[in-house]
Design a protein around this motif. Structure first.
Motif: not given
Length: 306
Positions: A272-287
């Motif tokens: 999960e990645l977030e930048i203040e005011g710009l929102g949040r990402q979420r990625q689930e990883y697979f091989q």
């Protein structure tokens, strides 16, 4: 009124939308199809952001529900994705590099862009896949041989969250290690969820964070950048033409797996990645196997063409 621009829908069928937030924090979604077919360079270069504000004030845009809709990258496939390396002093130190005196520049293929919540493939032979939260610049006006930095600031349409996923084994060791090889993999530039207009946010003072399986990895501020956004745009304009809709990712702070303090991404990990005011990402990883990696590339290509 704060605006956030988004592209909603299945890959290849995203529709342009704007999220309007009132002073009390209430958010409403509106369709932009009356103004544009997509959020792209043409829309941004033709004062699309200001036209959107005017249309909202006049009540000309229909309200929509985002319920159940996939969020794609907030800008249609750009002509270029330009990246800046080693742009935070602490990250340069953890990478064993001297902080650069001029921006370190490399390019990423535009077909690496994916949605901020799309499932993320780990390349078939990858052993050292790494996260990098980055502030992304979206260009709104052509920038070429700009004279001063203030001209560059006027060329920035807005900002978004980016993840510059990097395969370190491909990028660094040995004679064949090359940044392009390590940063060009399918789905390796998740972008979004939103594009926030430059005038609506202070890009020089934003907190950046990364969590892996809920555990903190990166926690910094854009104030620690060596080269701030307008300086980067001015510098790049001396070497290339930046066109409306192009994306510049501006480097990552310390806290990556390359530091040796954390394990690299494993199948099943959630980043999960977030930048203040710009929102949040979420990625689930697979091989991924070769076929799955190719399919992910196809989704990335489709997902950036509405």
């Amino acid at each position: 009124m704060t605006l956030k621009f988004a592209r909603l829908g299945t890959a290849g069928n995203e529709q342009p939308a704007v999220i309007a937030q009132d002073a009390d924090g209430t958010e409403k979604y509106f369709s932009l199809t009356a103004l544009t077919n997509d959020i792209d360079g043409g829309f941004l270069a033709s004062d699309g952001i200001e036209r959107t504000r005017e249309a909202l004030n006049k009540g000309e845009l229909p309200e929509i529900s985002p319920e159940g809709l996939r969020i794609g990258a907030p800008v249609a496939r750009p002509g270029a994705v330009v990246a800046i390396g080693l742009n935070y002093t602490a990250h340069a130190a953890e990478s064993g590099a001297t902080p650069p005196e001029v921006p370190v520049v490399f390019l990423k293929p535009t077909n690496t862009i994916s949605g901020p919540f799309d499932a993320a493939p780990i390349p078939p032979s990858s052993t050292k896949y790494d996260w990098e939260v980055e502030l992304a610049i979206v260009i709104g006006q052509e920038a070429s041989y700009l004279s001063i930095v203030t001209e560059a600031a006027a060329c920035i349409a807005g900002y978004a969250v980016a993840n510059d996923l990097s395969e370190r084994e491909y990028q660094i060791p040995g004679a064949a290690g090359q940044w392009t090889k390590g940063k060009s993999l399918p789905g390796s530039t998740p972008l979004g969820p939103w594009l926030v207009p430059a005038n609506d946010i202070d890009a020089g003072n934003l907190r950046l964070q990364t969590l892996v399986n809920g555990e903190p990895r990166q926690d910094s501020n854009t104030s620690d950048m060596i080269f701030e956004p307008a300086t980067i745009v001015h510098h790049l304009s001396q070497y290339m033409v930046l066109e409306p809709g192009d994306v510049i990712i501006t480097g990552t702070p310390e806290g990556v797996a390359l530091s040796g303090r954390f394990p690299f991404i494993q199948p099943g990990d959630v980043v999960e990645l977030e930048i203040e005011g710009l929102g949040r990402q979420r990625q689930e990883y697979f091989q991924a196997n070769a076929a799955q990696a190719g399919a992910a590339q196809a989704v990335s290509l489709a997902g950036t063409h509405a």
